[in-house]
Design a protein around this motif. Sequence first.
Motif, PDB file in Angstrom:
ATOM      1  N   ASP A 191       0.763  -1.581   0.054  1.00  0.00           N
ATOM      2  CA  ASP A 191      -0.017  -0.111   0.150  1.00  0.00           C
ATOM      3  C   ASP A 191       0.833   1.379   0.090  1.00  0.00           C
ATOM      4  O   ASP A 191       0.540   2.400  -0.354  1.00  0.00           O
ATOM      5  N   LEU A 192       1.963   1.272   0.595  1.00  0.00           N
ATOM      6  CA  LEU A 192       3.025   2.227   0.591  1.00  0.00           C
ATOM      7  C   LEU A 192       3.781   2.406  -0.562  1.00  0.00           C
ATOM      8  O   LEU A 192       5.019   3.149  -0.614  1.00  0.00           O
ATOM      9  N   GLY A 193       3.628   1.302  -1.698  1.00  0.00           N
ATOM     10  CA  GLY A 193       4.411   1.565  -2.815  1.00  0.00           C
ATOM     11  C   GLY A 193       5.833   0.774  -2.557  1.00  0.00           C
ATOM     12  O   GLY A 193       6.726   0.783  -3.556  1.00  0.00           O
ATOM     13  N   TYR A 194       5.986  -0.415  -1.934  1.00  0.00           N
ATOM     14  CA  TYR A 194       6.954  -1.154  -1.498  1.00  0.00           C
ATOM     15  C   TYR A 194       6.739  -2.476  -2.449  1.00  0.00           C
ATOM     16  O   TYR A 194       5.675  -2.980  -2.673  1.00  0.00           O
ATOM     17  N   ASP A 195       7.976  -3.040  -3.134  1.00  0.00           N
ATOM     18  CA  ASP A 195       8.252  -4.256  -3.577  1.00  0.00           C
ATOM     19  C   ASP A 195       8.398  -5.145  -2.355  1.00  0.00           C
ATOM     20  O   ASP A 195       9.086  -4.756  -1.421  1.00  0.00           O
ATOM     21  N   THR A 196       8.032  -6.474  -2.755  1.00  0.00           N
ATOM     22  CA  THR A 196       8.246  -7.216  -1.363  1.00  0.00           C
ATOM     23  C   THR A 196       8.582  -8.491  -1.725  1.00  0.00           C
ATOM     24  O   THR A 196       8.335  -9.300  -2.776  1.00  0.00           O
ATOM     25  N   PRO A 218      11.205   1.523  -3.173  1.00  0.00           N
ATOM     26  CA  PRO A 218      11.722   0.889  -1.722  1.00  0.00           C
ATOM     27  C   PRO A 218      11.135  -0.767  -1.670  1.00  0.00           C
ATOM     28  O   PRO A 218      10.167  -1.022  -2.543  1.00  0.00           O
ATOM     29  N   PHE A 219      11.977  -1.414  -1.108  1.00  0.00           N
ATOM     30  CA  PHE A 219      11.582  -2.740  -0.845  1.00  0.00           C
ATOM     31  C   PHE A 219      11.422  -3.406   0.679  1.00  0.00           C
ATOM     32  O   PHE A 219      12.226  -2.687   1.462  1.00  0.00           O
ATOM     33  N   LEU A 220      10.737  -4.351   0.894  1.00  0.00           N
ATOM     34  CA  LEU A 220      10.791  -5.282   1.876  1.00  0.00           C
ATOM     35  C   LEU A 220      11.236  -6.490   1.691  1.00  0.00           C
ATOM     36  O   LEU A 220      10.779  -7.134   0.717  1.00  0.00           O
ATOM     37  N   LEU A 221      12.283  -7.161   2.485  1.00  0.00           N
ATOM     38  CA  LEU A 221      12.812  -8.394   2.428  1.00  0.00           C
ATOM     39  C   LEU A 221      12.786  -8.970   3.556  1.00  0.00           C
ATOM     40  O   LEU A 221      12.967  -8.734   4.662  1.00  0.00           O
ATOM     41  N   GLU A 271       5.225   3.124  10.146  1.00  0.00           N
ATOM     42  CA  GLU A 271       5.647   4.434  10.396  1.00  0.00           C
ATOM     43  C   GLU A 271       6.868   4.839   9.742  1.00  0.00           C
ATOM     44  O   GLU A 271       7.106   5.980   9.100  1.00  0.00           O
ATOM     45  N   ALA A 272       8.040   3.866   9.937  1.00  0.00           N
ATOM     46  CA  ALA A 272       9.351   4.498   9.208  1.00  0.00           C
ATOM     47  C   ALA A 272       9.028   4.870   7.693  1.00  0.00           C
ATOM     48  O   ALA A 272       9.835   5.322   7.303  1.00  0.00           O
ATOM     49  N   ALA A 273       8.241   4.045   7.189  1.00  0.00           N
ATOM     50  CA  ALA A 273       8.030   3.984   5.811  1.00  0.00           C
ATOM     51  C   ALA A 273       7.040   5.055   5.335  1.00  0.00           C
ATOM     52  O   ALA A 273       6.837   5.280   4.086  1.00  0.00           O
TER      53      ALA A 273
END
Length: 639
Positions: A198-203, A293-296, A441-443
């Motif tokens: 939802d925040l624009g991250y790739d996962t 930005p991404f989440l791993l 929140e950091a994102a």
Amino acid sequence: MAAIFLLTLLAFGAHARVFPSMNEFQFRAGEMSNRQAPAPPATGPGSDQAFAMTEAPVGSPIVRGGTTTPSSNDAVVTTVASRTPCSSGSGKTCNPKGGPGLSKQPNIVFFIADDLGHADLSYTEGNLQTPTPNIDKLAWDGIILHRHYSNPICTPTRSALMTGKYTFRIGMQTAAISDGEPWGVPLQFKFLPQYMKDLGYDTYATGKWHLGQYNRASLPSSRGFDQSVMLMAGDGNWFNYTTGWITPYPMAGRMIRENGKILFANITNNNYFPELCTTYAEKWIRNHNPNNPFLLYFASTVPHTAFEDYGAVMHTMPQYQLRPPVFSFTDKYPSRKKCIATIQALDEQFKRVTDALTYKGIINNTIIIFFADNGAPIPSSYQFVHGSNHGSNWPLRQGKGVMFEGGVRTNSFIWSPLLPKRGRITNQLFHVSDWLPTVYEAAGGDVNQLGDKPGDLSGMSQWKSLYNGLNYGPRTELVNNIDTINPQYAMIYQDTYGGLYKIIGGNIFDNSFLGWYRTPDTSDSNPQTVWTPAATECNFPAGVEVSKCVPHLSPCLFDLVNDPCELNNIAASYPSMLQLLRDKITAYNATGIPSEIKPFDPAADPGKWGGFWVPWKDPVEVVDNPPLTFMPFNPSSSY
């Protein structure tokens, strides 16, 4: 230098211990311009474990994450389709500049160790048996979370992380999911990667899933991950990726999936699973679009126990067995020796992931979070938790599967150049459910939009306290768990004076062993440790009970500030505090829902599905259609 260190401790006090930052970890992308990512390690033939597998057809294309790639060795390079980043008019609820204190959205890396003992990282208790220099250097340069709490077993901890909720509020409080059991985290609960998208991250996700696999809606690819390569079960063979039951009758099947599809033997070539996960993570980082930005989510399987023999430690490799601390360890404790070799593999995984971030030139804008899902399973409990990995939680009490500190107080730290006040230890209460709102929140997300309504989550964002260098956060109490099927409960309460009181009640397995498990080959005269500021000070002789605690007969109360090793049960001396916590447990229990746990379904038997564990309850697609087709990923690292 030692004098300066001691003066620093005195200046900041016992509860706010600060250490000089390691400036060598302030990487700048320009410094890496002439450095190349390391080549994949030399490899050789692997162990087939005599498990016959139907191979995937070679030569046809496969669609991955929106990208069609041919079946060739070059096709291992995949990319996530570019996602619209947060911007005005994008309809997203985030701030493209990131959260408080940040100029842009950070990359988020979760690195989770599986069944890691409290004493089995060298930064925690100074254990000389398990030097972990790569993990340690970021722990000391980051913020060590001295009071980080997880659930006592795998599935519940991962459920709390993914949903930001206490497990008794989502029906995941009772057990870890076993193979062939038709249940998982209920689909109405949104997962961490879905929030981050939802925040624009790739996962991305690799490692261990253990959150449900009976239908496709429960798989990682359906719960928010763009790219995933995961072992779906709680344990498994690290070469042929099979897992199974010993009773009610022997069965086993292949359990690894990429983006929801079975990975066949000719794709992975029986690569050592910790190596396979690391290589995928390196690939994703290397080929990631730096504008997004991404989440791993790196959920390591190390150092979990083996499924084929519940008394055994998981597989290790010669390159770790031959490292000096492992090779020189006594042969009197072969299972412990194997365990410390696997911990070397864990440290190597961490090194390679952080190196990949450095070589990519993005580590300056990355937040790395490390924690263990629970404590190590000790030998006395092996029959209740599918084996012991012979890890050490010493001097904490008990281990995996119970809510004494050895089972739930887990190693954790957060590191990032974005944190201006790091190189310190904090004693703020932190629950695993806090990570979702913290990174959200950091994102740049608004935590009030999490869940179905404001305050719907059990987790609390601790981003501001971490960023501002505080030794306290918003949390003043946490529930370790409440389970009415295997009756047990525990919670921790912080009073207005900073005291920490813990209540624990209910069964400890069969209640035959309630004590402490000392690190093998150690004694009071030869602890095989060096002093570390993160070490636990019991304030009583370690492992020697002062006042007896028998929680299945009556609830126990501990003062965790003065008695972190749970040696002195003060329930009789503080009846008002005991009653306060009993009342709180009752109130929390009223907010719970029934457990989702269900028994084994014989229809899931891999023998009925060609030797694979499949989403046998899926109403549309039980067997992959079409199947995953690809050339071998890379040779096995068994050498």
